[in-house]
Scaffold this active site. Structure first.
Site, PDB file in Angstrom:
ATOM      1  N   HIS A 124      51.724   3.144 -32.694  1.00  0.00           N
ATOM      2  CA  HIS A 124      50.558   2.678 -33.794  1.00  0.00           C
ATOM      3  C   HIS A 124      50.114   1.338 -33.282  1.00  0.00           C
ATOM      4  CE1 HIS A 124      51.828   5.763 -36.345  1.00  0.00           C
ATOM      5  NE2 HIS A 124      52.789   5.408 -36.722  1.00  0.00           N
TER       6      HIS A 124
ATOM      7  N   ASP B 114      45.105  10.841 -34.072  1.00  0.00           N
ATOM      8  CA  ASP B 114      46.410  11.539 -34.296  1.00  0.00           C
ATOM      9  C   ASP B 114      47.173  11.450 -32.878  1.00  0.00           C
ATOM     10  OD1 ASP B 114      48.524  12.720 -35.667  1.00  0.00           O
ATOM     11  OD2 ASP B 114      47.575  14.540 -35.336  1.00  0.00           O
TER      12      ASP B 114
ATOM     13  N   LEU C  16      26.279  -1.269 -36.637  1.00  0.00           N
ATOM     14  CA  LEU C  16      27.250  -0.197 -36.955  1.00  0.00           C
ATOM     15  C   LEU C  16      27.915  -0.417 -38.423  1.00  0.00           C
ATOM     16  CD1 LEU C  16      29.070   2.124 -35.872  1.00  0.00           C
ATOM     17  CD2 LEU C  16      30.273   0.675 -34.934  1.00  0.00           C
TER      18      LEU C  16
HETATM   19  C1  IPE Z   1      46.500  12.909 -40.032  1.00  0.00           C
HETATM   20  O1  IPE Z   1      47.468  12.979 -39.240  1.00  0.00           O
HETATM   21  C2  IPE Z   1      46.133  11.364 -40.921  1.00  0.00           C
HETATM   22  C3  IPE Z   1      45.974  10.208 -39.852  1.00  0.00           C
HETATM   23  C4  IPE Z   1      45.459  10.637 -38.475  1.00  0.00           C
HETATM   24  C5  IPE Z   1      45.762   9.064 -40.433  1.00  0.00           C
HETATM   25  P1  IPE Z   1      48.779  13.492 -39.452  1.00  0.00           P
HETATM   26  O2  IPE Z   1      49.700  13.202 -38.372  1.00  0.00           O
HETATM   27  O3  IPE Z   1      49.378  12.688 -40.785  1.00  0.00           O
HETATM   28  O4  IPE Z   1      48.495  14.871 -39.901  1.00  0.00           O
HETATM   29  P2  IPE Z   1      49.394  16.135 -40.080  1.00  0.00           P
HETATM   30  O5  IPE Z   1      50.750  15.917 -40.926  1.00  0.00           O
HETATM   31  O6  IPE Z   1      49.897  16.415 -38.350  1.00  0.00           O
HETATM   32  O7  IPE Z   1      48.769  17.305 -40.260  1.00  0.00           O
HETATM   33  C1  IPE Z   2      48.458   9.011 -36.204  1.00  0.00           C
HETATM   34  O1  IPE Z   2      49.703   9.138 -35.234  1.00  0.00           O
HETATM   35  C2  IPE Z   2      48.704   7.919 -37.005  1.00  0.00           C
HETATM   36  C3  IPE Z   2      48.780   7.943 -38.509  1.00  0.00           C
HETATM   37  C4  IPE Z   2      49.046   9.030 -39.104  1.00  0.00           C
HETATM   38  C5  IPE Z   2      49.022   6.734 -39.302  1.00  0.00           C
HETATM   39  P1  IPE Z   2      50.867   9.889 -35.964  1.00  0.00           P
HETATM   40  O2  IPE Z   2      51.620   8.847 -36.377  1.00  0.00           O
HETATM   41  O3  IPE Z   2      50.504  10.959 -36.707  1.00  0.00           O
HETATM   42  O4  IPE Z   2      51.626  10.440 -34.491  1.00  0.00           O
HETATM   43  P2  IPE Z   2      52.070  12.002 -34.251  1.00  0.00           P
HETATM   44  O5  IPE Z   2      51.021  12.897 -34.732  1.00  0.00           O
HETATM   45  O6  IPE Z   2      53.428  11.997 -35.148  1.00  0.00           O
HETATM   46  O7  IPE Z   2      52.388  12.107 -32.626  1.00  0.00           O
HETATM   47 MG    MG Z   3      50.094  13.067 -36.541  1.00  0.00          MG
END
Ligand code: IPE
Ligand code: IPE
Ligand code: MG
Length: 239
Positions: free
Chosen positions: A33, A16, A127
């Protein structure tokens, strides 16, 4: 130094913070990303070298469809590139690849690449890398309940035979050990509908760093912290 006798068998990772990482640098979210995908490759290598059996990465949640279409499309493109480029490398390194999550409505070309990757690497004994894509834990539990109900209706099993271990075999993660350690980057302290059943007794580790900054060293520190924990599973200390 890591204690070789106490390496987690399965580590689950909520990658995240890609968007915030990019925004803080004045870039668009998608740059985060792209950087995040590089980290994923590095952590796969670390996990492989550390002797971990399974590492599961949360790549796209069932709720991530709520994002702007442009971000979703670019994420799907990165995913497709990842499958094109990395699977050969995985195979060379004896890594088995699996994806978990609902198939619909993932784009057909991605689904095809996933099946090809799973097929190509299915006999690898190193793995296991699991990618959670269009994954939601509540959806998974509902799907498992439906599959079990179907087996009962068709007379294959009796409902009284269902137990906890048996139910686990109807989940997407059938045949995988439960995660011992969950890592979530970016400082958020929630599960966001990830592996709710399987994480029942996992050790939870939250780190402030955004995923694009998460390095080999951070991964090692998470395992070191895991090794300091006492897992009691409802029992009492042995000392
Ligand atoms: C969880 O992260 C999903 C992934 C890392 C793929 P999100 O960014 O979607 O989660 P919330 O919305 O902060 O809970
Ligand atoms: C996690 O990073 C990746 C996905 C959920 C695909 P985010 O895109 O949720 O990044 P933040 O949390 O908004 O910074
Ligand atoms: Mg996120």
């Amino acid at each position: 130094m890591l204690n070789k006798n106490n390496i987690p068998r399965h580590i689950a990772i909520i990658m995240d913070g890609n968007g915030r990482w990019a925004k803080e640098r004045g870039f668009s979210r998608i740059i985060g990303h792209r950087q995040g995908a590089k980290r994923l490759k590095e952590i796969v290598q670390s996990a492989s070298e550390t002797g971990i059996e399974v590492v599961t990465f949360f790549a796209f949640s069932a709720e991530n469809w709520n994002r702007p279409k442009q971000e979703i499309n670019l994420l799907m493109r990165y995913l497709s590139n990842f499958l094109d480029k990395e699977i050969r490398q995985f195979d060379k390194n004896n890594i088995r690849f699996l994806a978990i999550g609902r198939k619909a409505p993932l784009p057909e070309p991605i689904l095809e690449k996933i099946s090809m990757a799973e097929e190509k690497t299915k006999n690898n004994k190193g793995l296991t890398v699991v990618l959670a894509l269009n994954y939601g834990a509540r959806q998974e539990i509902v799907d498992a309940a439906k599959r079990f109900a179907n087996s009962v209706v068709s007379g294959k099993v009796n409902e009284d035979s269902l137990d906890i271990e048996g139910f686990g075999r109807y989940l997407y993660t059938a045949n995988l050990p439960d995660p011992d350690l969950l890592i979530r980057t970016s400082g958020e302290m929630r599960l966001s509908n990830f592996l709710l059943w399987q994480l029942s007794y996992a050790e939870l580790y939250f780190v402030k760093k955004y995923w694009p900054d998460f390095t080999h060293q951070d991964f090692k520190e998470a395992i070191l912290e895991y090794q300091k924990r006492e897992r009691r599973f409802g029992g009492i200390s042995e000392a």
